[in-house]
Design a protein around this motif. Sequence first.
Motif, PDB file in Angstrom:
ATOM      1  N   GLY A  91      47.242   6.332  -7.524  1.00 45.14           N
ATOM      2  CA  GLY A  91      46.400   5.563  -8.427  1.00 45.14           C
ATOM      3  C   GLY A  91      44.935   5.921  -8.275  1.00 45.14           C
ATOM      4  N   PRO A  92      44.066   5.155  -8.935  1.00 49.28           N
ATOM      5  CA  PRO A  92      42.621   5.398  -8.818  1.00 49.28           C
ATOM      6  C   PRO A  92      42.126   5.116  -7.408  1.00 49.28           C
ATOM      7  CG  PRO A  92      43.049   3.339  -9.984  1.00 49.28           C
ATOM      8  CD  PRO A  92      44.371   4.024  -9.824  1.00 49.28           C
ATOM      9  N   ILE A  93      41.048   5.798  -7.031  1.00 49.26           N
ATOM     10  CA  ILE A  93      40.475   5.617  -5.693  1.00 49.26           C
ATOM     11  C   ILE A  93      39.905   4.204  -5.571  1.00 49.26           C
ATOM     12  CG2 ILE A  93      38.669   6.379  -4.126  1.00 49.26           C
ATOM     13  CD1 ILE A  93      38.977   9.160  -5.247  1.00 49.26           C
ATOM     14  N   ARG A  94      40.281   3.541  -4.511  1.00 48.55           N
ATOM     15  CA  ARG A  94      39.821   2.176  -4.269  1.00 48.55           C
ATOM     16  C   ARG A  94      38.849   2.154  -3.096  1.00 48.55           C
ATOM     17  NH1 ARG A  94      44.840  -1.675  -3.439  1.00 48.55           N
ATOM     18  NH2 ARG A  94      45.418  -0.037  -1.963  1.00 48.55           N
ATOM     19  N   THR A  95      37.777   1.416  -3.266  1.00 52.30           N
ATOM     20  CA  THR A  95      36.831   1.217  -2.165  1.00 52.30           C
ATOM     21  C   THR A  95      36.942  -0.190  -1.588  1.00 52.30           C
ATOM     22  OG1 THR A  95      35.103   0.550  -3.722  1.00 52.30           O
ATOM     23  CG2 THR A  95      35.219   2.882  -3.134  1.00 52.30           C
ATOM     24  N   ARG A  96      37.714  -1.060  -2.224  1.00 49.51           N
ATOM     25  CA  ARG A  96      37.929  -2.418  -1.739  1.00 49.51           C
ATOM     26  C   ARG A  96      39.267  -2.904  -2.282  1.00 49.51           C
ATOM     27  NH1 ARG A  96      33.665  -6.255  -5.056  1.00 49.51           N
ATOM     28  NH2 ARG A  96      35.066  -6.814  -6.750  1.00 49.51           N
ATOM     29  N   PHE A  97      39.730  -4.014  -1.717  1.00 44.73           N
ATOM     30  CA  PHE A  97      40.984  -4.615  -2.172  1.00 44.73           C
ATOM     31  C   PHE A  97      40.667  -5.684  -3.210  1.00 44.73           C
ATOM     32  CE2 PHE A  97      41.923  -3.149   2.157  1.00 44.73           C
ATOM     33  CZ  PHE A  97      43.068  -2.389   1.933  1.00 44.73           C
ATOM     34  N   ASP A  98      41.242  -5.556  -4.404  1.00 42.36           N
ATOM     35  CA  ASP A  98      41.073  -6.540  -5.473  1.00 42.36           C
ATOM     36  C   ASP A  98      42.448  -6.988  -5.947  1.00 42.36           C
ATOM     37  OD1 ASP A  98      38.366  -7.262  -6.373  1.00 42.36           O
ATOM     38  OD2 ASP A  98      38.094  -5.103  -6.541  1.00 42.36           O
ATOM     39  N   TYR A  99      42.722  -8.291  -5.818  1.00 40.18           N
ATOM     40  CA  TYR A  99      44.020  -8.810  -6.228  1.00 40.18           C
ATOM     41  C   TYR A  99      43.825  -9.986  -7.172  1.00 40.18           C
ATOM     42  CZ  TYR A  99      45.381  -6.348  -1.942  1.00 40.18           C
ATOM     43  OH  TYR A  99      45.549  -5.403  -0.973  1.00 40.18           O
ATOM     44  N   GLN A 100      44.787 -10.162  -8.057  1.00 45.15           N
ATOM     45  CA  GLN A 100      44.865 -11.360  -8.879  1.00 45.15           C
ATOM     46  C   GLN A 100      46.274 -11.912  -8.718  1.00 45.15           C
ATOM     47  OE1 GLN A 100      42.639 -11.576 -12.563  1.00 45.15           O
ATOM     48  NE2 GLN A 100      44.484 -12.195 -13.647  1.00 45.15           N
ATOM     49  N   ILE A 101      46.389 -12.964  -7.897  1.00 42.04           N
ATOM     50  CA  ILE A 101      47.692 -13.502  -7.508  1.00 42.04           C
ATOM     51  C   ILE A 101      47.686 -15.017  -7.681  1.00 42.04           C
ATOM     52  CG2 ILE A 101      49.506 -13.374  -5.757  1.00 42.04           C
ATOM     53  CD1 ILE A 101      47.786 -11.408  -4.231  1.00 42.04           C
ATOM     54  N   GLY A 102      48.772 -15.531  -8.198  1.00 39.81           N
ATOM     55  CA  GLY A 102      48.904 -16.963  -8.367  1.00 39.81           C
ATOM     56  C   GLY A 102      49.355 -17.646  -7.087  1.00 39.81           C
ATOM     57  N   PRO A 103      49.169 -18.949  -6.989  1.00 38.85           N
ATOM     58  CA  PRO A 103      49.611 -19.705  -5.815  1.00 38.85           C
ATOM     59  C   PRO A 103      51.105 -19.498  -5.557  1.00 38.85           C
ATOM     60  CG  PRO A 103      48.216 -21.059  -7.202  1.00 38.85           C
ATOM     61  CD  PRO A 103      48.489 -19.815  -7.973  1.00 38.85           C
ATOM     62  N   GLY A 104      51.463 -19.291  -4.288  1.00 41.72           N
ATOM     63  CA  GLY A 104      52.849 -19.101  -3.900  1.00 41.72           C
ATOM     64  C   GLY A 104      53.350 -17.684  -4.060  1.00 41.72           C
ATOM     65  N   GLN A 105      52.550 -16.785  -4.655  1.00 43.06           N
ATOM     66  CA  GLN A 105      52.981 -15.408  -4.842  1.00 43.06           C
ATOM     67  C   GLN A 105      52.503 -14.521  -3.694  1.00 43.06           C
ATOM     68  OE1 GLN A 105      51.476 -14.269  -8.692  1.00 43.06           O
ATOM     69  NE2 GLN A 105      53.030 -15.430  -9.799  1.00 43.06           N
ATOM     70  N   SER A 106      53.118 -13.349  -3.560  1.00 41.26           N
ATOM     71  CA  SER A 106      52.755 -12.423  -2.492  1.00 41.26           C
ATOM     72  C   SER A 106      52.887 -10.996  -2.987  1.00 41.26           C
ATOM     73  CB  SER A 106      53.634 -12.638  -1.259  1.00 41.26           C
ATOM     74  OG  SER A 106      54.998 -12.385  -1.567  1.00 41.26           O
ATOM     75  N   LEU A 107      52.287 -10.051  -2.248  1.00 45.06           N
ATOM     76  CA  LEU A 107      52.391  -8.635  -2.559  1.00 45.06           C
ATOM     77  C   LEU A 107      52.245  -7.835  -1.271  1.00 45.06           C
ATOM     78  CD1 LEU A 107      49.277  -7.437  -2.346  1.00 45.06           C
ATOM     79  CD2 LEU A 107      49.072  -8.429  -4.604  1.00 45.06           C
ATOM     80  N   GLU A 108      52.610  -6.563  -1.356  1.00 46.85           N
ATOM     81  CA  GLU A 108      52.515  -5.659  -0.218  1.00 46.85           C
ATOM     82  C   GLU A 108      51.469  -4.587  -0.520  1.00 46.85           C
ATOM     83  OE1 GLU A 108      54.403  -6.151   2.490  1.00 46.85           O
ATOM     84  OE2 GLU A 108      55.446  -7.858   1.554  1.00 46.85           O
ATOM     85  N   ASP A 109      50.730  -4.193   0.514  1.00 50.52           N
ATOM     86  CA  ASP A 109      49.734  -3.130   0.366  1.00 50.52           C
ATOM     87  C   ASP A 109      49.587  -2.419   1.703  1.00 50.52           C
ATOM     88  OD1 ASP A 109      47.787  -1.482  -0.705  1.00 50.52           O
ATOM     89  OD2 ASP A 109      46.654  -3.113  -1.618  1.00 50.52           O
TER      90      ASP A 109
END
Length: 365
Positions: free
Chosen positions: A59-77
């Motif tokens: 993906g595109p180069i990231r310089t920081r972590f930006d997430y948009q997550i609802g309450p109770g949800q999770s993700l892996e990175d």
Amino acid sequence: MQIFRPAVRPNARLSATIASVVAGAVALGAMLASPPARAEEAAPIDEIGISAQPVNDDGPIRTRFDYQIGPGQSLEDGYNVSNRGTAAQTFSVFATDAFNTDEGAFSLLDTGVAPTDAGAWVSFSGEPSVQVTLQPGESTTIPFTMRVPDDATPGDHAGGLVASVQSPDGQVIVDRRLGTRLYVRVPGDLQPNLSIAGISASYTPNVNPFAGETTITYTVRNAGNVALSGDLKAEVRGLFGIPLAAPVQEELSEMLPGSTRTVTTTISGVGQWVYLNPLVTVYPRVDETAPNPGPLLSVSRDTVVFAVPWLLLGLILLALLVWGGLRLSRRRNDARAKEWMEHAEAEARRKAETERESVSAGSGA
């Protein structure tokens, strides 16, 4: 930081004396067999170097972590950590909360301080931190899980992922840290709101009544729930909104929700026009990598300062006094001249009357 190891150097003078004694007591071959005194080579310097950044696969180069997550949800990175030093190092990787310093800088909690916001939502295989030992030049990707609690409030929650190496420096343990920003946008009622909580101003006059300075001090508050930066504009107006000097524009670095910042701006070239109306305006914006929070409205606030040109008024008063004195003196002189003319005319008439009476008396005789 470089750690130096001192080289071991024998006492050259003592070695030379011993060599002389041996040369006088034994054969020349034995003396030649004696090794000369020399210093050992300095040990290599161990340099500690840390490199850490978000995983950037395809993906595109990231310089920081930006997430948009609802309450109770999770993700892996994943977090990519590298040893850029010259010796093997053990890295501690963990997440923590972010805050703004009094100067406005983005900062993270000290090591050992437990996070309560976004930093507490990150775990490494169920643990709050993980340790990994890397050889010089070695890199590894550390997976982590971001889970938003069920009761998380809408808006931006800021933190950071940290790679830390602790090493002794004398009797002190030095903690070298490298952090990467972490932002979590929880959907809901977003309220982007930069406000000006207070404003005051003062005026510094100059000998030149048109070259004074106005200093404006005001407090910007992020009263909403979205991280915002912006542009600031400070100006001074007079009666009827007439600009009295060139405005001063500056950048407002990112402010996290709930933070405040005091800003002081000096505007030069402001004349002493008695009524001054200092005005500041904040134009909010979001980071280009952050999700769009909706319309961003500018906000303004002003105050009033009176700058009376006392020096100019003093000069005008002095000029009026001089003019008044000259006018009064001229009036007195005119009055005296008029009196003298009237007196002279009266004398002339008296003399003429006297002469006529003398002539009439002579004719009668």
